[in-house]
Design an enzyme around this catalytic site. Structure first.
Site, PDB file in Angstrom:
ATOM      1  N   CYS A   2      25.252  53.395  82.549  1.00 16.93           N
ATOM      2  CA  CYS A   2      25.159  52.410  81.475  1.00 16.93           C
ATOM      3  C   CYS A   2      26.407  52.461  80.608  1.00 16.93           C
ATOM      4  CB  CYS A   2      23.928  52.702  80.609  1.00 16.93           C
ATOM      5  SG  CYS A   2      22.384  52.827  81.550  1.00 16.93           S
ATOM      6  N   LEU A  51      22.302  49.793  83.464  1.00 21.89           N
ATOM      7  CA  LEU A  51      22.259  49.727  84.918  1.00 21.89           C
ATOM      8  C   LEU A  51      21.056  50.562  85.334  1.00 21.89           C
ATOM      9  CD1 LEU A  51      23.501  48.940  87.677  1.00 21.89           C
ATOM     10  CD2 LEU A  51      24.848  51.042  87.555  1.00 21.89           C
ATOM     11  N   ILE A  53      18.515  52.804  87.090  1.00 23.37           N
ATOM     12  CA  ILE A  53      18.516  53.777  88.180  1.00 23.37           C
ATOM     13  C   ILE A  53      17.166  54.473  88.284  1.00 23.37           C
ATOM     14  CG2 ILE A  53      19.614  55.870  89.098  1.00 23.37           C
ATOM     15  CD1 ILE A  53      21.498  53.484  89.081  1.00 23.37           C
ATOM     16  N   LEU A  54      16.622  54.920  87.132  1.00 24.12           N
ATOM     17  CA  LEU A  54      15.335  55.608  87.083  1.00 24.12           C
ATOM     18  C   LEU A  54      14.369  54.848  86.180  1.00 24.12           C
ATOM     19  CD1 LEU A  54      16.610  59.285  86.612  1.00 24.12           C
ATOM     20  CD2 LEU A  54      15.555  58.362  88.680  1.00 24.12           C
ATOM     21  N   ASN A  75      24.299  57.169  78.329  1.00 23.10           N
ATOM     22  CA  ASN A  75      24.980  56.792  79.567  1.00 23.10           C
ATOM     23  C   ASN A  75      25.025  58.016  80.464  1.00 23.10           C
ATOM     24  OD1 ASN A  75      26.779  55.876  81.570  1.00 23.10           O
ATOM     25  ND2 ASN A  75      28.571  56.354  80.324  1.00 23.10           N
ATOM     26  N   ILE A 285      37.061  52.597 103.505  1.00 21.28           N
ATOM     27  CA  ILE A 285      38.031  51.519 103.644  1.00 21.28           C
ATOM     28  C   ILE A 285      39.243  52.056 104.386  1.00 21.28           C
ATOM     29  CG2 ILE A 285      37.289  50.228 101.609  1.00 21.28           C
ATOM     30  CD1 ILE A 285      39.734  51.364 100.145  1.00 21.28           C
ATOM     31  N   SER A 357      30.021  61.193  95.942  1.00 25.46           N
ATOM     32  CA  SER A 357      31.438  61.317  96.300  1.00 25.46           C
ATOM     33  C   SER A 357      31.816  62.778  96.475  1.00 25.46           C
ATOM     34  CB  SER A 357      32.317  60.697  95.206  1.00 25.46           C
ATOM     35  OG  SER A 357      32.459  61.584  94.101  1.00 25.46           O
ATOM     36  N   GLY A 358      33.006  62.998  97.019  1.00 25.90           N
ATOM     37  CA  GLY A 358      33.528  64.353  97.183  1.00 25.90           C
ATOM     38  C   GLY A 358      34.438  64.792  96.061  1.00 25.90           C
TER      39      GLY A 358
END
Length: 629
Positions: A2, A51, A53-54, A75, A285, A357-358
């Site tokens: 958020c 946004l 999510i939960l 956030n 990509i 992500s890594g």
């Protein structure tokens, strides 16, 4: 994930302009396209973009506790919220939702400012407690989520997830900080706690701000990376990584992972595949130029684990995003990998709302080439007297020809220069976007005068000193985790992902895993010249060996050829136009020389030219803010 914004009147005598608060909040719509909310009370206003999510139905913000009136705008994600909810319920707290936001409210009621010490996750939040007339701002341990604030001359405070929220306020002074400008050309980003504007600060990672009406605001650290020798090996690492990945699989929306073909993202996907019943959704990509393409390696991992794999080839000359970077980052940001990062985030958002992500693997387990060289050079420095090093290696560094085109082992001039220096100054040189001589030659005379005796190495110094008792490798990692990680890596991913309405989670930055991994002995992290040795051994059962032990490629774009080819004229027009020349921040004659030498093929100045292009983009963006004010 958020975004939030707010206004706090430190005097308590003025009402908050609801329309202005709405505009500040709306500036963050990209961070939260699913909903918005405002809270306005006496001298306080909080705005939120969500946004989801939960708890998609019950997690609307700002959220207010009906009993106390405590209100929060948040956030991030707190991964241990179910355990905290159980603990707080045992202490008599009653919950009306099943989301982590409400845990912050009850955590504050129970533990006060110390509540953040119990939160495991990535977060930034603003909390208002009317009982104590107190504003509380907090940021997570590593700075995964951003938080900017500005104390204005009239005793009020502005705050928000991104600078663009604060610049909506007409009273915010947008005076550029000369030190931040030099920091940008030194590091390629503006390090915390500075911002490009003097009036705006970034709340540093692991810090909190407490402002009670009638008192002065107080900023304090609530966490720092503990430096305590640990033991362990590959088997323990695999287990700890699996636990960190599992903690990040909680979501009520589709979830996937980036898969670049490197060690770190491959390790995360391998662990995810063992924890989920459905195929992992993975995203990569690629580029037509094989020097920049890793999709073949990503495909190996995707095939091994049967992932639902999506990859897209990106035209390496697709540079239309360049003009948008200034608005995306709000201040100069010089990491060119921001472009492919944005593109992979856009690709992932087509199918998922959360991606793992890594990020962080290189910082935690010593994956950068500079760590290997720093370790070797520090060993030489400890064996030779300082006077001898400065005399011998300093002379060699001056007379040896410059070979910035060559691989690091062949760039003896850089090695000689670093050996002549103390550890801190040498490390600064190794992380510098532009070395001292090149940078100072580029900066305008007015800016050099305003800087006086300031040097950007001071950004590193307090962190270097804080880790003075550690071995040279751990000391370098500590400095990176306090500067490069929050200032470059996490900013890049946060802005690129949020611009696409995507949440990104980084298991390697689980603070339990990080505190253990950083403190492993140097010989475990780098063994026989092999970087990230313990991580690679841990992943041998999970990831193809040829992928684990291939040379590190990186996630970059061919900006050098761009500047001699399709971007040649566009670059020259931008860098020799009136905006940069009249700013006083750079020397126009030096800019012309860099352009001529690079575009003739005589030298590679792509790094400096990219920084200049990003700085010019910021100046253009800043001017547009003034025009719209």
């Amino acid at each position: 994930m958020c975004g939030f914004a707010g206004i706090f009147d430190g005097t308590g005598e003025r009402d908050v302009d609801r329309g202005l608060l709405q505009r500040m909040t709306d500036a963050l719509v990209h961070r939260g396209p699913d909903g918005s909310g405002l809270f306005v009370g006496p001298g306080i206003g909080l705005g939120h973009r969500r946004l989801s999510i939960l708890d998609l139905a019950g997690g609307a913000q700002p959220m207010t506790d009906a009993e106390t009136g405590v209100t929060v705008a948040f956030n991030g994600e707190i991964y241990n919220f179910p355990a905290l909810m159980e603990t707080l319920a045992g202490l008599g707290h009653r919950f009306r939702t099943h989301c982590d936001t409400e845990v912050i409210l009850h955590g504050w009621k129970q533990w006060g400012p110390a509540c953040v010490e119990r939160f495991d996750g990535m977060f930034a939040f603003a909390l208002w407690d009317p009982r104590e007339a107190t504003l509380f701002l907090a940021r997570d341990r590593l700075g995964k989520k951003p938080l900017h604030y500005a104390a204005l001359a009239d005793g009020s405070c502005l705050f928000g997830s991104e600078l663009k929220a604060l610049t909506c306020h007409p009273a915010l002074p947008r005076v550029i900080d000369p030190e931040a400008v030099e920091d940008f050309f030194a590091y390629g980003y503006v390090p915390e706690p500075k911002s490009i504007y003097r009036a705006v600060r970034k709340l540093a990672p692991g810090h909190r701000l407490i402002w009670r009406r009638g008192d002065s605001p107080r900023v304090e650290a609530w966490w720092t990376l503990p430096l305590e020798a640990r033991t362990g090996g590959a088997a323990e690492l695999a287990g700890r990584l699996r636990e960190a990945v599992e903690r990040r699989l909680i979501a009520d929306v589709p979830l996937g992972a980036f898969l670049s073909g490197g060690v770190d993202s491959s390790a995360v996907v391998a662990q995810m595949a063992g924890l989920t019943s459905a195929p992992v959704k993975t995203f990569a990509i690629g580029f037509g130029d094989k020097a920049y393409d890793e999709t073949g390696y990503a495909r190996q991992v995707a095939q091994r684990y049967g992932t639902d794999h999506t990859e897209r080839m990106v035209d390496p000359d697709a540079f239309d995003l360049i003009d948008g970077l200034a608005a995306l980052y709000d201040e100069p940001f010089g990491d060119s990998s921001a472009m492919p990062t944005f593109q992979v985030c856009a690709l992932a958002r087509e199918k998922v709302t959360v991606a793992l992500s890594g990020d962080g693997g290189d910082e935690v387990f010593a994956g950068y080439r500079r760590y290997l060289w720093h370790l070797r050079e520090a060993s030489v420095r400890r064996r030779l007297p300082r006077a001898l090093r400065r005399g011998l290696f300093g002379t060699l560094g001056r007379i040896y020809p410059k070979a910035d085109w060559a691989p690091r082992p062949l760039r003896a001039r850089t090695t000689f220069q670093e050996l002549a220096l103390d550890d801190l100054d040498a490390f600064f040189l190794s992380v510098s976007a532009l070395p001292d001589g090149e940078r100072r030659a580029l900066l305008g005379g007015d800016l050099r005068g305003a800087l006086a005796a300031y040097h950007p190495v001071e950004v590193l110094r307090p962190h270097w000193q804080a880790a003075a008792g550690a071995d040279p490798l751990t000391q370098a990692q500590y400095a990176d985790i306090k500067t490069w990680l929050p200032g470059d890596i996490l900013v890049k991913v946060d802005r690129a992902s949020m611009a696409n309405g995507l949440e990104v989670r980084a298991p390697f930055l689980d603070h339990h895993l990080l505190e253990w991994g950083v403190n492993l002995p140097p010989e475990v992290k780098i063994a026989g010249g092999e970087k990230k040795a313990v991580l690679k051994r841990a992943m041998e059962p999970f990831v193809p060996r040829d992928l684990l032990y291939r040379p590190k490629q990186g996630f970059s774009m061919p900006i050098g050829p761009w500047f001699r080819g399709p971007l040649r004229q566009r670059l020259r027009e931008a860098l020799t136009g009136p905006l940069l020349a009249q700013s006083g921040f750079v020397d126009p004659a030096r800019v012309e020389r860099l352009l001529d030498e690079h575009q003739s093929g005589g030298r590679d100045h792509s790094r400096a030219l990219w920084l200049l292009l990003m700085f010019q983009g910021f100046l253009r963006h800043d001017a547009s803010l003034g025009a719209s004010a």
